[in-house]
Motif scaffolding. Structure first.
Motif, PDB file in Angstrom:
ATOM      1  N   VAL A  26      42.378  34.106  26.923  1.00  0.00           N
ATOM      2  CA  VAL A  26      42.542  33.879  28.126  1.00  0.00           C
ATOM      3  C   VAL A  26      43.750  33.036  28.376  1.00  0.00           C
ATOM      4  O   VAL A  26      44.641  33.252  29.281  1.00  0.00           O
ATOM      5  CB  VAL A  26      41.256  32.743  28.745  1.00  0.00           C
ATOM      6  N   LEU A  27      44.041  32.165  27.324  1.00  0.00           N
ATOM      7  CA  LEU A  27      45.449  31.217  27.268  1.00  0.00           C
ATOM      8  C   LEU A  27      46.510  32.353  27.090  1.00  0.00           C
ATOM      9  O   LEU A  27      47.366  32.220  27.700  1.00  0.00           O
ATOM     10  CB  LEU A  27      45.509  30.151  26.173  1.00  0.00           C
ATOM     11  N   LYS A  28      46.403  33.268  26.300  1.00  0.00           N
ATOM     12  CA  LYS A  28      47.606  34.122  26.205  1.00  0.00           C
ATOM     13  C   LYS A  28      47.615  34.818  27.476  1.00  0.00           C
ATOM     14  O   LYS A  28      48.857  35.193  27.925  1.00  0.00           O
ATOM     15  CB  LYS A  28      47.286  35.149  25.025  1.00  0.00           C
ATOM     16  N   ASN A  29      46.747  35.492  28.032  1.00  0.00           N
ATOM     17  CA  ASN A  29      46.447  36.415  29.348  1.00  0.00           C
ATOM     18  C   ASN A  29      47.524  35.425  30.505  1.00  0.00           C
ATOM     19  O   ASN A  29      48.016  35.762  31.322  1.00  0.00           O
ATOM     20  CB  ASN A  29      45.368  36.560  29.712  1.00  0.00           C
ATOM     21  N   ALA A  30      47.073  33.888  30.251  1.00  0.00           N
ATOM     22  CA  ALA A  30      47.493  32.752  31.540  1.00  0.00           C
ATOM     23  C   ALA A  30      49.173  32.997  31.231  1.00  0.00           C
ATOM     24  O   ALA A  30      49.840  32.878  32.182  1.00  0.00           O
ATOM     25  CB  ALA A  30      46.962  31.614  31.341  1.00  0.00           C
ATOM     26  N   GLU A  31      49.765  33.055  30.101  1.00  0.00           N
ATOM     27  CA  GLU A  31      51.039  33.186  29.752  1.00  0.00           C
ATOM     28  C   GLU A  31      51.813  34.449  30.370  1.00  0.00           C
ATOM     29  O   GLU A  31      52.907  34.651  30.946  1.00  0.00           O
ATOM     30  CB  GLU A  31      51.470  32.788  28.239  1.00  0.00           C
ATOM     31  N   LYS A  32      50.946  35.612  30.201  1.00  0.00           N
ATOM     32  CA  LYS A  32      51.659  36.714  30.328  1.00  0.00           C
ATOM     33  C   LYS A  32      51.409  37.090  31.960  1.00  0.00           C
ATOM     34  O   LYS A  32      52.161  37.836  32.497  1.00  0.00           O
ATOM     35  CB  LYS A  32      50.676  37.970  29.470  1.00  0.00           C
ATOM     36  N   TYR A  33      50.400  36.487  32.464  1.00  0.00           N
ATOM     37  CA  TYR A  33      50.282  36.643  33.964  1.00  0.00           C
ATOM     38  C   TYR A  33      50.156  35.319  34.774  1.00  0.00           C
ATOM     39  O   TYR A  33      49.151  34.848  35.096  1.00  0.00           O
ATOM     40  CB  TYR A  33      48.856  37.489  34.016  1.00  0.00           C
TER      41      TYR A  33
ATOM     42  N   TYR B 127      51.639  43.005  33.098  1.00  0.00           N
ATOM     43  CA  TYR B 127      52.625  42.044  32.776  1.00  0.00           C
ATOM     44  C   TYR B 127      54.155  42.358  32.703  1.00  0.00           C
ATOM     45  O   TYR B 127      54.712  41.652  32.884  1.00  0.00           O
ATOM     46  CB  TYR B 127      51.977  41.113  31.627  1.00  0.00           C
ATOM     47  N   ASN B 128      54.282  43.187  32.115  1.00  0.00           N
ATOM     48  CA  ASN B 128      55.789  43.740  31.875  1.00  0.00           C
ATOM     49  C   ASN B 128      56.281  44.427  33.416  1.00  0.00           C
ATOM     50  O   ASN B 128      57.638  44.665  33.291  1.00  0.00           O
ATOM     51  CB  ASN B 128      56.106  44.798  30.839  1.00  0.00           C
ATOM     52  N   GLU B 129      55.532  44.548  34.299  1.00  0.00           N
ATOM     53  CA  GLU B 129      55.942  44.912  35.448  1.00  0.00           C
ATOM     54  C   GLU B 129      56.264  44.040  36.592  1.00  0.00           C
ATOM     55  O   GLU B 129      56.297  43.991  37.627  1.00  0.00           O
ATOM     56  CB  GLU B 129      55.061  46.151  36.149  1.00  0.00           C
ATOM     57  N   LEU B 130      55.666  42.526  36.306  1.00  0.00           N
ATOM     58  CA  LEU B 130      55.660  41.483  37.222  1.00  0.00           C
ATOM     59  C   LEU B 130      56.992  41.033  37.604  1.00  0.00           C
ATOM     60  O   LEU B 130      58.036  40.974  36.732  1.00  0.00           O
ATOM     61  CB  LEU B 130      54.749  40.375  36.806  1.00  0.00           C
TER      62      LEU B 130
ATOM     63  N   VAL C 135      50.028  32.754  37.836  1.00  0.00           N
ATOM     64  CA  VAL C 135      49.557  32.884  38.867  1.00  0.00           C
ATOM     65  C   VAL C 135      50.642  33.119  39.901  1.00  0.00           C
ATOM     66  O   VAL C 135      50.333  34.345  40.751  1.00  0.00           O
ATOM     67  CB  VAL C 135      48.819  31.465  39.142  1.00  0.00           C
ATOM     68  N   ASP C 136      51.921  32.489  39.908  1.00  0.00           N
ATOM     69  CA  ASP C 136      52.783  32.717  40.860  1.00  0.00           C
ATOM     70  C   ASP C 136      53.421  34.144  40.887  1.00  0.00           C
ATOM     71  O   ASP C 136      53.692  34.810  42.018  1.00  0.00           O
ATOM     72  CB  ASP C 136      54.029  31.885  40.675  1.00  0.00           C
ATOM     73  N   LYS C 137      53.203  34.871  39.959  1.00  0.00           N
ATOM     74  CA  LYS C 137      53.611  36.388  39.716  1.00  0.00           C
ATOM     75  C   LYS C 137      52.454  37.190  39.927  1.00  0.00           C
ATOM     76  O   LYS C 137      52.652  38.543  40.405  1.00  0.00           O
ATOM     77  CB  LYS C 137      54.511  36.662  38.568  1.00  0.00           C
ATOM     78  N   ALA C 138      51.235  36.939  39.533  1.00  0.00           N
ATOM     79  CA  ALA C 138      50.259  37.978  39.045  1.00  0.00           C
ATOM     80  C   ALA C 138      49.087  37.859  40.321  1.00  0.00           C
ATOM     81  O   ALA C 138      48.491  38.868  40.590  1.00  0.00           O
ATOM     82  CB  ALA C 138      49.626  37.565  38.083  1.00  0.00           C
ATOM     83  N   LYS C 139      49.422  36.782  40.991  1.00  0.00           N
ATOM     84  CA  LYS C 139      48.126  36.864  41.980  1.00  0.00           C
ATOM     85  C   LYS C 139      48.322  37.769  42.985  1.00  0.00           C
ATOM     86  O   LYS C 139      49.199  38.158  43.904  1.00  0.00           O
ATOM     87  CB  LYS C 139      48.136  35.346  42.706  1.00  0.00           C
ATOM     88  N   GLY C 140      46.917  38.484  43.194  1.00  0.00           N
ATOM     89  CA  GLY C 140      47.002  39.784  44.122  1.00  0.00           C
ATOM     90  C   GLY C 140      47.436  40.751  43.859  1.00  0.00           C
ATOM     91  O   GLY C 140      47.318  42.056  44.411  1.00  0.00           O
ATOM     92  N   THR C 141      47.952  41.056  42.546  1.00  0.00           N
ATOM     93  CA  THR C 141      48.529  42.160  42.079  1.00  0.00           C
ATOM     94  C   THR C 141      47.838  42.922  40.900  1.00  0.00           C
ATOM     95  O   THR C 141      47.325  42.079  39.967  1.00  0.00           O
ATOM     96  CB  THR C 141      50.041  42.095  41.967  1.00  0.00           C
ATOM     97  N   SER C 142      47.697  44.138  40.646  1.00  0.00           N
ATOM     98  CA  SER C 142      47.323  44.615  39.585  1.00  0.00           C
ATOM     99  C   SER C 142      48.247  45.219  38.659  1.00  0.00           C
ATOM    100  O   SER C 142      47.951  45.938  37.577  1.00  0.00           O
ATOM    101  CB  SER C 142      46.205  45.922  39.774  1.00  0.00           C
ATOM    102  N   LYS C 143      49.610  44.848  38.872  1.00  0.00           N
ATOM    103  CA  LYS C 143      50.553  45.581  37.804  1.00  0.00           C
ATOM    104  C   LYS C 143      50.416  44.681  36.750  1.00  0.00           C
ATOM    105  O   LYS C 143      49.816  43.468  36.521  1.00  0.00           O
ATOM    106  CB  LYS C 143      51.838  44.706  38.505  1.00  0.00           C
TER     107      LYS C 143
END
Length: 109
Positions: free
Chosen positions: A87-94, A106-109, A96-104
């Protein structure tokens, strides 16, 4: 049952009483896990989510968890630790300010 360790102990006791440990090598546990996930997926095939049989979902999901726990046991992995770390690794990859509300991805954010 209070935690993953309790579940692991129940599964290991069940396995050992039947002398199945010899069949539970990491490769076969991973294959069994994959097969059980496929059986879970099959319950949703050609249906709306709400049409799936919840009792069958419980059984298949229990099998998925059981094989995942047994695989973790083979490598002496702490489930709480490895999931928390992921979860910590995913938090870095995703973030909140970039990933919230999108299913893209991590490399597409």
């Amino acid at each position: 049952m209070k935690n993953w360790e309790d579940l692991k102990n129940i599964l290991v006791e069940f396995r050992n009483e039947r002398d199945w440990e010899r069949f539970h090598n990491p490769k076969d546990l991973a294959l069994a896990l994959s097969i059980e996930v496929s059986e879970l997926n099959e319950l949703f095939l050609w249906k709306k989510s709400e049409e799936a049989d919840v009792e069958k979902i419980k059984d298949e999901l229990a099998d998925v968890f059981a094989y995942a726990i047994l695989l973790a046991e083979k490598y002496n992995l702490d489930i709480n630790e490895i999931v928390s770390n992921k979860v910590l690794k995913n938090a870095e990859k995703y973030p909140v300010d970039k990933a919230k509300g999108t299913s893209k991805k991590y490399n597409e954010l």
